[in-house]
Structures are given as structure tokens and as C-alpha cells.
Motif scaffolding. Structure first.
Motif, mmCIF file in Angstrom:
data_model
loop_
_atom_site.group_PDB
_atom_site.id
_atom_site.type_symbol
_atom_site.label_atom_id
_atom_site.label_comp_id
_atom_site.label_asym_id
_atom_site.label_seq_id
_atom_site.Cartn_x
_atom_site.Cartn_y
_atom_site.Cartn_z
ATOM 1 N N THR A 20 0.832 -1.208 0.000
ATOM 2 C CA THR A 20 0.000 0.000 0.000
ATOM 3 C C THR A 20 0.861 1.250 0.000
ATOM 4 O OG1 THR A 20 -1.777 -1.163 1.159
ATOM 5 C CG2 THR A 20 -1.819 1.250 1.218
ATOM 6 N N ALA A 21 1.905 1.249 0.819
ATOM 7 C CA ALA A 21 2.798 2.408 0.859
ATOM 8 C C ALA A 21 3.450 2.652 -0.496
ATOM 9 C CB ALA A 21 3.864 2.204 1.933
ATOM 10 N N GLU A 22 3.836 1.575 -1.154
ATOM 11 C CA GLU A 22 4.443 1.712 -2.481
ATOM 12 C C GLU A 22 3.429 2.251 -3.490
ATOM 13 O OE1 GLU A 22 6.966 -0.915 -5.781
ATOM 14 O OE2 GLU A 22 6.138 -1.881 -3.998
ATOM 15 N N ARG A 23 2.206 1.730 -3.434
ATOM 16 C CA ARG A 23 1.162 2.197 -4.359
ATOM 17 C C ARG A 23 0.875 3.685 -4.170
ATOM 18 N NH1 ARG A 23 -4.079 2.804 -3.303
ATOM 19 N NH2 ARG A 23 -4.017 1.444 -1.462
ATOM 20 N N LEU A 24 0.895 4.118 -2.924
ATOM 21 C CA LEU A 24 0.621 5.516 -2.613
ATOM 22 C C LEU A 24 1.847 6.419 -2.806
ATOM 23 C CD1 LEU A 24 -1.408 5.028 0.699
ATOM 24 C CD2 LEU A 24 -2.339 5.629 -1.540
ATOM 25 N N GLY A 25 3.031 5.812 -2.877
ATOM 26 C CA GLY A 25 4.251 6.602 -2.962
ATOM 27 C C GLY A 25 4.600 7.278 -1.655
ATOM 28 N N VAL A 26 4.269 6.626 -0.541
ATOM 29 C CA VAL A 26 4.458 7.200 0.791
ATOM 30 C C VAL A 26 5.706 6.621 1.455
ATOM 31 C CG1 VAL A 26 3.466 7.337 3.119
ATOM 32 C CG2 VAL A 26 1.999 7.658 1.120
ATOM 33 N N VAL A 112 12.597 23.482 2.448
ATOM 34 C CA VAL A 112 11.452 23.423 1.538
ATOM 35 C C VAL A 112 10.202 23.499 2.405
ATOM 36 C CG1 VAL A 112 12.657 21.984 -0.175
ATOM 37 C CG2 VAL A 112 11.225 20.899 1.582
ATOM 38 N N PRO A 113 9.054 23.865 1.829
ATOM 39 C CA PRO A 113 7.830 23.883 2.631
ATOM 40 C C PRO A 113 7.494 22.488 3.162
ATOM 41 C CG PRO A 113 7.532 25.098 0.581
ATOM 42 C CD PRO A 113 8.833 24.372 0.458
ATOM 43 N N ILE A 114 7.239 22.399 4.455
ATOM 44 C CA ILE A 114 6.820 21.147 5.080
ATOM 45 C C ILE A 114 5.587 21.421 5.924
ATOM 46 C CG2 ILE A 114 7.420 19.290 6.675
ATOM 47 C CD1 ILE A 114 10.276 19.536 5.915
ATOM 48 N N ARG A 115 4.573 20.583 5.757
ATOM 49 C CA ARG A 115 3.398 20.643 6.613
ATOM 50 C C ARG A 115 3.354 19.366 7.434
ATOM 51 N NH1 ARG A 115 4.104 24.781 4.902
ATOM 52 N NH2 ARG A 115 2.724 26.214 3.762
ATOM 53 N N THR A 116 3.257 19.515 8.743
ATOM 54 C CA THR A 116 3.177 18.374 9.638
ATOM 55 C C THR A 116 1.752 18.271 10.164
ATOM 56 O OG1 THR A 116 3.983 19.796 11.424
ATOM 57 C CG2 THR A 116 5.593 18.382 10.341
ATOM 58 N N VAL A 117 1.206 17.074 10.144
ATOM 59 C CA VAL A 117 -0.177 16.849 10.560
ATOM 60 C C VAL A 117 -0.206 15.932 11.777
ATOM 61 C CG1 VAL A 117 -2.407 15.857 9.910
ATOM 62 C CG2 VAL A 117 -1.093 17.194 8.245
ATOM 63 N N ASP A 118 -0.806 16.422 12.846
ATOM 64 C CA ASP A 118 -1.091 15.615 14.022
ATOM 65 C C ASP A 118 -2.513 15.087 13.846
ATOM 66 O OD1 ASP A 118 -1.671 14.544 16.487
ATOM 67 O OD2 ASP A 118 -1.303 16.378 17.636
ATOM 68 N N THR A 119 -2.665 13.813 13.513
ATOM 69 C CA THR A 119 -4.000 13.282 13.223
ATOM 70 C C THR A 119 -4.880 13.173 14.459
ATOM 71 O OG1 THR A 119 -3.314 10.976 13.511
ATOM 72 C CG2 THR A 119 -3.131 11.932 11.279
ATOM 73 N N ARG A 120 -4.274 13.202 15.649
ATOM 74 C CA ARG A 120 -5.019 12.980 16.894
ATOM 75 C C ARG A 120 -5.689 11.603 16.878
ATOM 76 N NH1 ARG A 120 -3.245 16.032 20.607
ATOM 77 N NH2 ARG A 120 -5.237 16.164 21.721
ATOM 78 N N GLN A 121 -5.079 10.678 16.141
ATOM 79 C CA GLN A 121 -5.596 9.331 16.003
ATOM 80 C C GLN A 121 -4.444 8.341 16.130
ATOM 81 O OE1 GLN A 121 -8.405 7.789 15.787
ATOM 82 N NE2 GLN A 121 -9.973 9.239 15.122
ATOM 83 N N VAL A 122 -4.785 7.050 16.131
ATOM 84 C CA VAL A 122 -3.781 5.988 16.099
ATOM 85 C C VAL A 122 -4.245 4.908 15.124
ATOM 86 C CG1 VAL A 122 -3.055 6.404 18.487
ATOM 87 C CG2 VAL A 122 -4.810 4.685 18.012
ATOM 88 N N GLY A 123 -3.299 4.127 14.642
ATOM 89 C CA GLY A 123 -3.624 2.963 13.846
ATOM 90 C C GLY A 123 -4.234 3.284 12.492
ATOM 91 N N PRO A 124 -5.203 2.475 12.053
ATOM 92 C CA PRO A 124 -5.757 2.637 10.700
ATOM 93 C C PRO A 124 -6.289 4.032 10.404
ATOM 94 C CG PRO A 124 -6.456 0.541 11.628
ATOM 95 C CD PRO A 124 -5.756 1.283 12.735
ATOM 96 N N ALA A 125 -6.797 4.749 11.404
ATOM 97 C CA ALA A 125 -7.324 6.097 11.162
ATOM 98 C C ALA A 125 -6.242 7.017 10.618
ATOM 99 C CB ALA A 125 -7.924 6.679 12.437
ATOM 100 N N THR A 126 -5.018 6.863 11.091
ATOM 101 C CA THR A 126 -3.907 7.642 10.543
ATOM 102 C C THR A 126 -3.633 7.231 9.103
ATOM 103 O OG1 THR A 126 -2.908 7.897 12.734
ATOM 104 C CG2 THR A 126 -1.470 8.233 10.837
ATOM 105 N N GLY A 127 -3.699 5.936 8.835
ATOM 106 C CA GLY A 127 -3.496 5.465 7.461
ATOM 107 C C GLY A 127 -4.534 6.007 6.497
ATOM 108 N N TYR A 128 -5.781 6.038 6.917
ATOM 109 C CA TYR A 128 -6.827 6.593 6.048
ATOM 110 C C TYR A 128 -6.606 8.084 5.807
ATOM 111 C CZ TYR A 128 -9.460 2.234 6.478
ATOM 112 O OH TYR A 128 -9.852 0.917 6.418
ATOM 113 N N ALA A 129 -6.117 8.788 6.817
ATOM 114 C CA ALA A 129 -5.798 10.213 6.646
ATOM 115 C C ALA A 129 -4.716 10.400 5.589
ATOM 116 C CB ALA A 129 -5.354 10.816 7.980
ATOM 117 N N VAL A 130 -3.712 9.541 5.622
ATOM 118 C CA VAL A 130 -2.646 9.597 4.617
ATOM 119 C C VAL A 130 -3.222 9.347 3.223
ATOM 120 C CG1 VAL A 130 -0.556 8.441 3.794
ATOM 121 C CG2 VAL A 130 -0.844 8.902 6.244
ATOM 122 N N GLU A 131 -4.069 8.353 3.098
ATOM 123 C CA GLU A 131 -4.634 8.029 1.785
ATOM 124 C C GLU A 131 -5.458 9.192 1.224
ATOM 125 O OE1 GLU A 131 -6.226 4.128 1.097
ATOM 126 O OE2 GLU A 131 -5.271 3.351 2.906
#
Length: 288
Positions: A20-26, A112-131
Motif C-alpha cells: 500500500t505504501a508503495e502504491r501511494l508513494g508514501v 522546503v515547505p513542510i506541513r506536519t499533521v497531528d491526526t489525533r488518532q492511532v492505527g488505521p485512522a492515521t493510514g486513512y488520513a494519509v490516503e
């Protein structure tokens, strides 16, 4: 004018497998597990969920460690050297891990511009946020818009989990000793959630079978009529996780719209704190 190249970074607790990470390029940055005196990346065999389960059951000292700022700085610098113009870095809740703080510190060192996101979540919820962030970037969204998409997806998600014992959360400082003691004495099987970035009590039931039934009911309730993605995760409890996966697949077929309920082993780092027997479910509504 050439399109800007945006890199997306997350951490290994997001439950994104290698394919999944490879497919997303993450780029996935590992957290570490500490077993006895040895430190391992959690995405290796030595730091696997199976290994930490064995250690926990054997009462070997087990803890976890975030990636330090220098680790993330190296990742960011490599991405810039590879030609990326900007970076989006999406991580688990800052209330339960210092990973987001490491990302903030590392971001200051890269030009370079960097944006950091605190999802306030753990586990799959963070993965869905990335997707969701990756999907927006592929549509041509700006870095800020992709960051908002990640935050919004995480905020909309419902994370629920059953733990067989509160002892492991107590050891890691995620619940108080008094709460863990009461849970043990009363043989309570707690259902927990993530609220405001931290572990919170949702319900208490008396048996594991009732806890799993309530997980199913709560996931259905959280879904309602929405179109959703659902992830199930477990630590050393594949039968229960499989039963929950099958039940949700059948009951929520319309809301899933052909999407598979993902079932996987829980991240080793999260498993250290939740303990063997844990079953978790994440309901993540699709963006409007």
C-alpha cells in the motif's frame, strides 16, 4: 511551469503495509520497540507483533520509542535531494507519542515547505488520513489542502478497541493504576476509543464475547448510512478479528460499496500498549 513534486511521509503505526505504501508513494518511518535491552524497528521481524506478543506474555520488559528528530531530518533531506519541492508529514496523535514533535523539529532544518499533521488518532485512522491526502495531491491540490484533507479524514474517523486487560496500558502510562486495578478486580472487559487524541473509556462489558459483539454494534452505529472504509486490527487474536471482519462485511455491504474490510495484525508499537488479545476497528467515512 513544471508541477511541484510533493513527498508524503508517515510513521509505521499507520498500518500501511509495504504494498500500500508503495502504491501511494508514501515514505514510512518506523517507530521502535525495546525488548529487554535491544531496540528494533517495528517493521522488522525482530520488532514484529509476534515477537512483542511473546515478550509481553513472558513478562519481558517491553517499551516503545519514537523516531528522533535526526531520523526524520535525514528522511526529509533525502527527499529534497531526490527533487521533491515540498513535504507533507502525517503522524499519530501527539498525545500518545512524541513522533509528531520530532517531525516539527526536523521540519525546521529543511529548506522546503513542510506541513506536519497531528491526526489525533492511532492505527488505521492515521493510514486513512494519509490516503486522503495522497488522493487530493493526485487531483492537483495544494500542500495546505492535502494537509486539511488528512486532518478532516482523521477527525471524522471512529477508532474503537477492546483490550483483554488494562495492565499493558497501565504499564505504558496510558491509563491510571487505579483504573487498571478496578478493571482487573471486576473482570471488566473495556471497550476504549480515541477522544481528543488520547485513550478514553467507551463502555465496559463482562466477557470477551460481549465486548466483540459491542465492537460490531458500535462500528455499525458509527457508520450509519455513510459510505465508509473500515479497518480491523488485532494482536494475537486472529479468530476474533476475522469474525468481526466477516460480520461487518456482511452487515455494511451497502456502505462499503464493494470496498474490502481490511484485517491486519496491529502495529507492534501499538500492541505493546494494548496487549495480546486486543481487537480494534476503525470506521472512516469517505470524504464528501
Amino acid at each position: 511551469m513544471a508541477a511541484r513534486r510533493t513527498a508524503v511521509v508517515t510513521d509505521s503505526t499507520a498500518q500501511l503495509d509495504a504494498a500500500t505504501a508503495e502504491r501511494l508513494g508514501v515514505v514510512v518511518v518506523p517507530l521502535q520497540v525495546v525488548i529487554g535491552d535491544e531496540v528494533y524497528d517495528e517493521d522488522t521481524d525482530a520488532g514484529s507483533a509476534e515477537r512483542i506478543t511473546e515478550a509481553l506474555r513472558g513478562r519481558t520488559a517491553v517499551s516503545t520509542s519514537r523516531p528522533g528528530p535526526a531520523v526524520l531530518e535525514e528522511v526529509y533531506a533525502r527527499l529534497v535531494a531526490e527533487g521533491h519541492d515540498e513535504i507533507l508529514s502525517v503522524h499519530l496523535s501527539s498525545a500518545v507519542s512524541g513522533t509528531y514533535e520530532s517531525a516539527l523539529l526536523a521540519a525546521r532544518t529543511v529548506d522546503v515547505p513542510i506541513r506536519t499533521v497531528d491526526t489525533r488518532q492511532v492505527g488505521p485512522a492515521t493510514g486513512y488520513a494519509v490516503e486522503s491526502a495522497v488522493a487530493r495531491l493526485r487531483e492537483g491540490a495544494t500542500l495546505d489542502a492535502a494537509a486539511r484533507a488528512a486532518r478532516d479524514r482523521a477527525a471524522a474517523a471512529e477508532s474503537l478497541f477492546y483490550v483483554d486487560s488494562l495492565e499493558y496500558l497501565r504499564r505504558g502510562g496510558r491509563v491510571g493504576a487505579a483504573a487498571a486495578l478496578v478493571g482487573g478486580v471486576l473482570a471488566v472487559k473495556p471497550i476504549l476509543t480515541i477522544a481528543n487524541g488520547t485513550v478514553a473509556s467507551k463502555e465496559k462489558v463482562r466477557t470477551a464475547s460481549k465486548a466483540l459483539a459491542r465492537l460490531e454494534a458500535l462500528a455499525v452505529e458509527a457508520t450509519g448510512e455513510q459510505q465508509v472504509e473500515i479497518g480491523v486490527a488485532h494482536l494475537a487474536n486472529p479468530d476474533a478479528a476475522g469474525t468481526l471482519t466477516d460480520a461487518l462485511t456482511g452487515r455494511l455491504a451497502d456502505q462499503l460499496g464493494g470496498r474490502e474490510v481490511r484485517c491486519s495484525e496491529l502495529s507492534a508499537v501499538l500492541g505493546v500498549h494494548a496487549g495480546p488479545g486486543t481487537v480494534a476497528v476503525c470506521v472512516a467515512p469517505l470524504p464528501a
